[in-house]
Each structure stands twice: as C-alpha cells, then as structure tokens.
Design a protein around this motif. Structure first.
Motif, mmCIF file in Angstrom:
data_model
loop_
_atom_site.group_PDB
_atom_site.id
_atom_site.type_symbol
_atom_site.label_atom_id
_atom_site.label_comp_id
_atom_site.label_asym_id
_atom_site.label_seq_id
_atom_site.Cartn_x
_atom_site.Cartn_y
_atom_site.Cartn_z
ATOM 1 N N VAL A 55 0.779 -1.322 0.188
ATOM 2 C CA VAL A 55 -0.032 0.147 -0.001
ATOM 3 C C VAL A 55 0.968 1.267 0.016
ATOM 4 N N ALA A 56 0.320 2.146 -0.707
ATOM 5 C CA ALA A 56 1.557 3.398 -0.757
ATOM 6 C C ALA A 56 1.515 4.185 0.657
ATOM 7 N N LEU A 57 2.788 4.822 0.617
ATOM 8 C CA LEU A 57 2.984 5.315 2.112
ATOM 9 C C LEU A 57 1.928 6.276 2.605
ATOM 10 N N VAL A 82 9.830 -0.615 13.664
ATOM 11 C CA VAL A 82 10.561 0.784 13.493
ATOM 12 C C VAL A 82 10.825 1.418 14.836
ATOM 13 N N PHE A 83 9.485 1.530 15.574
ATOM 14 C CA PHE A 83 9.164 2.247 16.534
ATOM 15 C C PHE A 83 9.804 1.535 18.154
ATOM 16 N N LEU A 99 15.570 5.991 10.136
ATOM 17 C CA LEU A 99 15.542 5.651 8.896
ATOM 18 C C LEU A 99 16.710 5.319 8.025
ATOM 19 N N LYS A 100 17.970 5.745 8.595
ATOM 20 C CA LYS A 100 19.277 5.238 8.165
ATOM 21 C C LYS A 100 19.723 3.913 8.677
ATOM 22 N N GLU A 117 8.066 7.035 7.463
ATOM 23 C CA GLU A 117 8.033 5.660 7.910
ATOM 24 C C GLU A 117 8.547 5.560 9.425
ATOM 25 N N ALA A 118 9.558 6.503 9.703
ATOM 26 C CA ALA A 118 9.999 6.403 10.945
ATOM 27 C C ALA A 118 9.647 7.220 11.747
#
Ligand code: AMO
Length: 429
Positions: free
Chosen positions: A107-109, A128-129, A406-407, A416-417
């Motif tokens: 799905v698109a961000l 991520v979190f 992110l990195k 996303e982060a």
C-alpha cells in the motif's frame, strides 16, 4: 485467569492459558479453523471449531483460553487448542482499507499514514518504533552514565535560534511567538547555569517548504550540550562513543526487529573526520561534482558517503570546518582561520543526521557576532545574560531521531520512521 502475552506462552508453567489480541488471520478447513491471534509481542495459532471461527472477522479484538500443543508448523512452534473464545472489541467496516497480515506492504505510504492506527498493526511497521525506543533509551542511559542531566526547555519561544526563515508563528496572547526550531539557546544557558552537561529529547519545529523524503515539520531532536570542553573534537568523540553504545544496545535488544529489516550492524564504528574543503576536492576529483560554496548538497552527501564507505568501510563521516557564513551566530570561529568555524555535520549513509560544534562562550565576542550577523543583541538579552557571569567553553550536537532511525533500518522515507508525521500537507491524523 491472568493474561499471558504471546511471547511468554512457551515459558509459563500452565498448560492452559488466556491470551488477548487481534484476529490476524483466519484459515478455515473442512471442520476446524486456524485463527492467528496477534498481540504486541507476537502471533499465536488458535485451533477451533469452524462454528466458532465463523463469528470472527479480521482485526476484531478477542480473548481466548486454550491448551498448549506443540506444533512445529505453527508460528513459534506452538498452538493453542481453543476451549473458549470471546469477542471483546467488535469491528465496523465493510472491507479493510488494506491487508494487515500480508508480509509485504504494497500500500502507498500516504494511505498507510492516512490509516495510521491500522497500518501500525503490521508487526514490521511497528518494529521501527521499537528501534526508535531503543535509540532514546540508549541516548538517556549512555549520557546519564557520563554525568549528564536531562532537561525540558520551552517550545514556545520569542526568537529564532537557527535563522529566521523556517519558523512557525503562534499568537501568544496578542504577541508574536514561535515554535522552537531547537533548544539551542536554552541548552547552552543550562550548561552555564551549573548543570554543565545536559541533554534533551523533545520535538523541534521547522516550517520546511520542501516535501522531501527527509524533511518533517515536526521532528524529535536528541540534543546534547557539554561544558568545559577542549574544542569540538571532544564533541565528535562523545557522539562517536554514543553511536558505538547504541549499536551494541541494538544488537543486544533488537535482534528480532533488525532481522525483519535484514540489518547487520558493525561491531565498532570509527568515524573519519574530513574538512569540508577537502570533501569538496574529493567530490570534484573523484566524481566531477561541484558543490555549493561553503556547503554540501544532498547529492554531495550521497557521494561523500560512498567515498567513505569505499575508503574506510564506514557508514558515517564527520565533515568539519564549516565556514562562518554558513553557520549560526553562536558557532565558534577557528582562531587560526577566522573564516571557518569549529563546527561539524555528521553524514550517515548519505544523509545529514547531526549538526554540532563548539560555541562562542565569551560575552563580548558573542554580542559582537550577533551584530555582525545583522541581528540586534537587544533581542537576545535573555540568552546573552548568562554569558556575563562566567560561561565555560562548551559545545554540543543534535541528532534528528527519525533520520537516525531511517538510516539504521535503510527505510526510504522519513515518514516511515515517524509515528504521526507532520509535513507540508499533513496535519492529520
Ligand atoms: P540542525 O538545524 O542542523 O542543527 O538540526 C540538527 C538535526 O536535526 C535534524 N533535522 C531534521 N529532521 C527532520 N526534518 C527536518 N526538517 C529537520 N531539520 C533538522 C537533522 C539535523 O542534522 N542547534 C543545532 C544543533 C547543534 O548545533 O547542537 C541544530 O538544530 O538530523
């Protein structure tokens, strides 16, 4: 009966357990069904009569009591033979906006962000979190172990810290105020106030007019300020030590999350330090790339990282000796070459994640510098005041939390982060 989290099922002594969570997947066979229950710690397979699974819909909240059965084919090698199942949180949709239980998110961000309360249910999106939480924990524990104090400074402020163009204005009881771009002045003041070494984890606001993959209007700034330093090299040493500490914490505590993103972190980080002018020469000679005067652009950041990776096998590089003209008025000029400052940027896999450096601590010099920058020292009296009463040589840095995340995970977009991003277009959810 006490609830058991999915990750603990195999370790508890009871053979029958109560679990709670969301319906992740329903797989109906001829008489029995396999239902995957997902909680914050993992997924467990519930085996039940088809009669029972017929009542269920994806993403409902349920609780179930079941007997543990070893099954190599089930997630985690174990399933529950369901004795009792109750719906405790109903659903009210016709069709889910997107799949939660597929491994790949197609799905698109933007759509994921529109439905953040749903998209974060995907374990990989939430991982991520978990990484981010580990970063802030490591930041705190590393700095506390080095006699740093945590501070909380105001986000409603009266003047710019990093240059005026990117400020959000606020009506403060009829007076113009701004959202803080950084805690810069206050962290320096607190060094002078006797805390000596301070840190803050807090939002920073930038009215960024670029809607890029690396810009947010609100981000979390990991700020540090240290008194009684020799020069900016102390600050770079500190940041390098922190990153090594962080990587070992991540390796130890976030193995599962790193594996989800196929990330292997190096054992040690030794960061090369390259003066900006030298970086410009490297870019020109090796890549035929011209840089903007006194700075390095996004494409240059990528190329210099590529060079450093090939030459030093390192994902990080400190660029040092930025010119006075490109730094804020508080940056300490280099006494041997007053057109340069004792400041630096840290580039990580092609992206600037930190700015830092030594600051001017002499009252007269700072006041004169404010004038030189075309600003009125009167407007900075609240800040300058501390410098009259014995300010130690000091410096610090700030890391953008979302950029670092992110990195580390090789994500594509800073959003996303970010739990609930704010950018040029987005003020909701
Ligand atoms: P600077 O303005 O370079 O320096 O910001 C420090 C770091 O904050 C992050 N950052 C951002 N992240 C996401 N979106 C943005 N719009 C954004 N802007 C900045 C970056 C950046 O490297 N007071 C100085 C720090 C210091 O010298 O102590 C400052 O704020 O990761």
């Amino acid at each position: 009966m006490k609830r058991v989290y999915v990750c603990d099922i195999k370790d508890v002594s009871e053979s029958t357990v109560l679990v709670k969570g969301w319906v992740h997947k329903i797989h109906e066979l001829s008489t029995v069904s396999f239902v995957h229950l997902r909680d914050k710690t993992g997924i467990v397979q519930l085996v039940m009569d088809k009669e029972n699974s017929k009542k269920l819909r994806l993403e409902m909240c349920i609780e179930a009591i079941g007997e543990k059965i070893v099954n190599e084919k089930a997630p985690g090698g174990l399933e529950l033979d369901t004795k009792e199942i109750t719906i405790i949180g109903d659903v009210f949709y016709e069709k889910l906006p997107f799949e939660i239980n597929g491994f790949k998110q197609k799905v698109a961000l933007e759509k994921q962000l529109d439905y953040r309360g749903l998209s974060l249910r995907r374990p990989k999106a939430r991982a991520v979190f978990r990484i981010q939480e580990e970063i802030t924990d490591a930041f705190k524990s590393f700095l506390r172990s080095q006699r740093f104090s945590e501070i909380h400074t105001p986000k409603l402020i009266s003047s710019s810290t990093e240059g005026g163009s990117e400020m959000f204005t606020v009506d403060y009881f009829g007076r113009r105020a701004f959202l803080a771009q950084s805690p810069q002045f206050y962290k320096q003041m607190m060094v002078g106030a006797g805390f000596e070494r301070v840190f803050e984890i807090a939002p920073a606001y930038r009215a960024e007019l670029h809607g890029t993959w690396r810009h947010l209007s609100e981000y979390i700034s990991l700020d540090v300020e240290v008194g009684f330093i020799k020069d900016e090299t102390d600050i770079m040493d500190l940041e390098e030590d922190f990153l090594n500490y962080l990587y070992s914490a991540l390796r130890k505590n976030c193995e599962r999350e790193l594996a989800m993103y196929n990330i292997e972190l190096p054992e040690t980080i030794k960061i090369p330090r390259i003066p900006l002018a030298e970086a410009h020469n490297i870019l020109l000679e090796k890549y035929n790339k011209k840089s903007p005067i006194g700075n390095i652009d996004a494409a240059g950041e990528v190329l210099i990282s590529q060079y450093v990776k090939e030459t030093y096998n390192c994902d990080f590089v400190f660029l040092t000796e930025y010119p006075v003209a490109k730094r804020p008025m508080y940056a300490m000029p280099d006494s041997t070459n007053p057109s340069l400052t004792r400041s630096f940027d840290l580039i990580f896999k092609g992206l600037e994640i930190t700015t830092g450096g030594q600051r001017i601590h002499n009252y007269e010099m700072l006041k004169a510098n404010i004038t030189k920058f075309g600003l009125d020292p009167e407007d900075f009296n609240f800040y300058l005041e501390t410098f009259k009463y014995g300010m130690p040589p000091h410096g610090g840095f700030a890391i953008g939390l979302e950029r670092l995340t992110l990195k580390i995970l090789d994500l594509e977009n800073i959003r996303e982060a970010t739990l609930l991003p704010r950018d040029l277009k987005r003020l909701e959810p």
